[in-house]
Design an enzyme around this catalytic site. Structure first.
Site, mmCIF file in Angstrom:
data_model
loop_
_atom_site.group_PDB
_atom_site.id
_atom_site.type_symbol
_atom_site.label_atom_id
_atom_site.label_comp_id
_atom_site.label_asym_id
_atom_site.label_seq_id
_atom_site.Cartn_x
_atom_site.Cartn_y
_atom_site.Cartn_z
ATOM 1 N N HIS A 75 70.928 -10.047 -21.412
ATOM 2 C CA HIS A 75 70.922 -9.614 -19.900
ATOM 3 C C HIS A 75 69.833 -10.085 -19.303
ATOM 4 C CE1 HIS A 75 69.373 -6.475 -22.730
ATOM 5 N NE2 HIS A 75 68.609 -6.106 -21.805
ATOM 6 N N LEU A 76 69.903 -10.241 -18.077
ATOM 7 C CA LEU A 76 68.868 -10.716 -17.033
ATOM 8 C C LEU A 76 68.830 -9.645 -16.203
ATOM 9 C CD1 LEU A 76 67.275 -13.343 -16.338
ATOM 10 C CD2 LEU A 76 69.042 -13.759 -14.580
ATOM 11 N N ASN A 102 64.543 -9.933 -22.009
ATOM 12 C CA ASN A 102 63.625 -9.799 -23.138
ATOM 13 C C ASN A 102 64.371 -10.277 -24.362
ATOM 14 O OD1 ASN A 102 61.846 -8.207 -21.947
ATOM 15 N ND2 ASN A 102 63.283 -6.470 -21.933
ATOM 16 N N GLY A 153 60.892 -5.874 -26.385
ATOM 17 C CA GLY A 153 61.332 -4.646 -25.829
ATOM 18 C C GLY A 153 62.944 -4.649 -25.541
ATOM 19 N N GLN A 154 63.669 -5.733 -26.275
ATOM 20 C CA GLN A 154 65.037 -5.773 -26.227
ATOM 21 C C GLN A 154 65.555 -4.591 -26.888
ATOM 22 O OE1 GLN A 154 66.976 -9.388 -27.504
ATOM 23 N NE2 GLN A 154 69.077 -8.711 -26.653
ATOM 24 N N ASP A 192 71.351 -1.030 -13.402
ATOM 25 C CA ASP A 192 70.533 -0.185 -14.510
ATOM 26 C C ASP A 192 70.614 1.220 -14.591
ATOM 27 O OD1 ASP A 192 68.307 -1.633 -16.973
ATOM 28 O OD2 ASP A 192 68.443 0.424 -16.465
HETATM 29 P P1 AMP Z 1 66.405 -4.195 -22.591
HETATM 30 O O1 AMP Z 1 65.313 -3.121 -23.022
HETATM 31 O O2 AMP Z 1 65.868 -5.380 -22.179
HETATM 32 O O3 AMP Z 1 67.296 -4.530 -23.631
HETATM 33 O O4 AMP Z 1 67.227 -3.619 -21.491
HETATM 34 C C1 AMP Z 1 68.296 -2.823 -21.645
HETATM 35 C C2 AMP Z 1 68.664 -2.042 -20.459
HETATM 36 O O5 AMP Z 1 69.922 -1.687 -20.458
HETATM 37 C C3 AMP Z 1 67.527 -0.963 -19.965
HETATM 38 O O6 AMP Z 1 66.913 -1.269 -18.835
HETATM 39 C C4 AMP Z 1 68.594 0.072 -20.036
HETATM 40 O O7 AMP Z 1 68.324 1.197 -19.034
HETATM 41 C C5 AMP Z 1 69.959 -0.447 -19.645
HETATM 42 N N1 AMP Z 1 71.057 0.367 -20.039
HETATM 43 C C6 AMP Z 1 71.565 0.762 -21.223
HETATM 44 N N2 AMP Z 1 72.584 1.346 -21.139
HETATM 45 C C7 AMP Z 1 73.067 1.264 -19.913
HETATM 46 C C8 AMP Z 1 74.330 1.532 -19.275
HETATM 47 N N3 AMP Z 1 75.425 2.111 -20.005
HETATM 48 N N4 AMP Z 1 74.553 1.262 -18.072
HETATM 49 C C9 AMP Z 1 73.582 0.602 -17.411
HETATM 50 N N5 AMP Z 1 72.380 0.331 -17.954
HETATM 51 C C10 AMP Z 1 72.013 0.549 -19.182
#
Ligand code: AMP
Length: 114
Positions: free
Chosen positions: A100-101, A87, A93-94, A30
């Site tokens: 994604h897990l 999420n 919070g998505q 992440d």
């Molecule tokens: P969510 O809030 O559950 O949708 O999680 C999305 C996650 O994606 C967050 O923890 C972000 O930090 C992560 N994220 C977004 N863009 C990237 C990226 N380009 N590379 C790695 N992680 C990312």
């Protein structure tokens, strides 16, 4: 999906630190880690949310957890413990609408989650 950031990571079109890749699943670090180890396991195929899952996705979903188990061992958090979170929807919070897990470890986790 052309404008999905996680589809682009899976396709190698934008960079990410990948820990595992196979025909179905990709695991990468992440960008904004919330724990010493914070990884994301995604299916290569675009599925927006848990609400979009179909019966035929059951095996694919299982593969996300098998990948989580594998990378947890690689990262040395299998025995100390780790949390998996997915999420579903903005209210939860998505922010990226490609399932994604989250795999989080390396620190103590509180409960209930925020
Ligand atoms: P969510 O809030 O559950 O949708 O999680 C999305 C996650 O994606 C967050 O923890 C972000 O930090 C992560 N994220 C977004 N863009 C990237 C990226 N380009 N590379 C790695 N992680 C990312």
């Amino acid at each position: 999906m052309t404008d999905c950031i996680f589809c682009k990571i899976a396709a190698g079109e934008i960079p990410a630190e990948k820990l595992l890749e196979n025909d179905d699943v990709v695991v990468f670090r992440d960008l904004n880690p919330q724990a010493p180890t914070h990884l994301l396991a995604i299916p290569r195929r675009h599925i927006a949310t848990i609400n979009d899952l179909q019966e035929q996705d059951a095996a694919l979903f299982g593969k996300l957890f098998l990948a989580a188990k594998e990378v947890a061992a690689l990262e040395g958090i299998a025995d100390t413990g780790y949390r998996t979170v997915m999420n579903c929807g903005e209210g939860a919070g998505q922010t990226v609408f490609h399932i994604h897990l989250h795999i989080l470890g390396g620190r103590a986790m509180g409960w209930p989650p925020g």
